[in-house]
Design a protein around this motif. Structure first.
Motif, PDB file in Angstrom:
ATOM      1  N   ILE A  37      -5.401   3.858   3.874  1.00 45.29           N
ATOM      2  CA  ILE A  37      -6.065   2.566   4.011  1.00 45.29           C
ATOM      3  C   ILE A  37      -7.316   2.784   4.850  1.00 45.29           C
ATOM      4  N   GLN A  56       0.822  -1.218   0.000  1.00 46.73           N
ATOM      5  CA  GLN A  56       0.000   0.000   0.000  1.00 46.73           C
ATOM      6  C   GLN A  56       0.853   1.264   0.000  1.00 46.73           C
ATOM      7  N   ARG A  95      -2.222   5.505   7.150  1.00 53.25           N
ATOM      8  CA  ARG A  95      -1.242   5.191   6.102  1.00 53.25           C
ATOM      9  C   ARG A  95       0.138   5.088   6.731  1.00 53.25           C
ATOM     10  N   GLN A 102      -0.250   5.097   0.638  1.00 51.25           N
ATOM     11  CA  GLN A 102      -1.663   5.312   0.316  1.00 51.25           C
ATOM     12  C   GLN A 102      -2.509   5.175   1.577  1.00 51.25           C
TER      13      GLN A 102
END
Length: 101
Positions: free
Chosen positions: A18, A13, A85, A16
């Motif tokens: 979440i 990820q 994040r 980014q």
């Protein structure tokens, strides 16, 4: 093994955002934890608390590995985690944690 899965997921990820609720449901499904909360008065609430405080707040956030956003609330005890994040420090820590010693 479980920690490796989580670190790999967080690395994928990158930085980014979440969604916290989606993350909780994903962990519950992946780790087959449905039965653990079956007898609970509020299964989703208990799951969210376990993940928020057991993993995120008391571990990753405490050491600067994640940043988080919370709902607006008049009282601090009533704030809900909305999303989080990884930080650059967190990504580095996950990478180190996956290396063999």
């Amino acid at each position: 093994k479980n920690q490796r899965f989580i670190w790999n997921y967080l690395l994928q990820q990158a930085e980014q955002w979440i969604d916290f609720l989606v993350f909780c449901q994903s962990l519950q499904t992946y780790f087959h934890q449905e039965n653990r909360y079956a007898q609970s008065y509020d299964p989703d609430h208990e799951l969210h608390l376990d993940i928020q405080y057991g993993l995120l707040e008391r571990n990753l956030k405490r050491f600067g590995c994640i940043s988080a956003e919370y709902s607006e609330s008049e009282h601090t005890w009533d704030k809900k985690l909305i999303r989080f994040r990884s930080t650059k420090l967190g990504l580095s820590a996950y990478t180190k944690g996956l290396q063999s010693f």
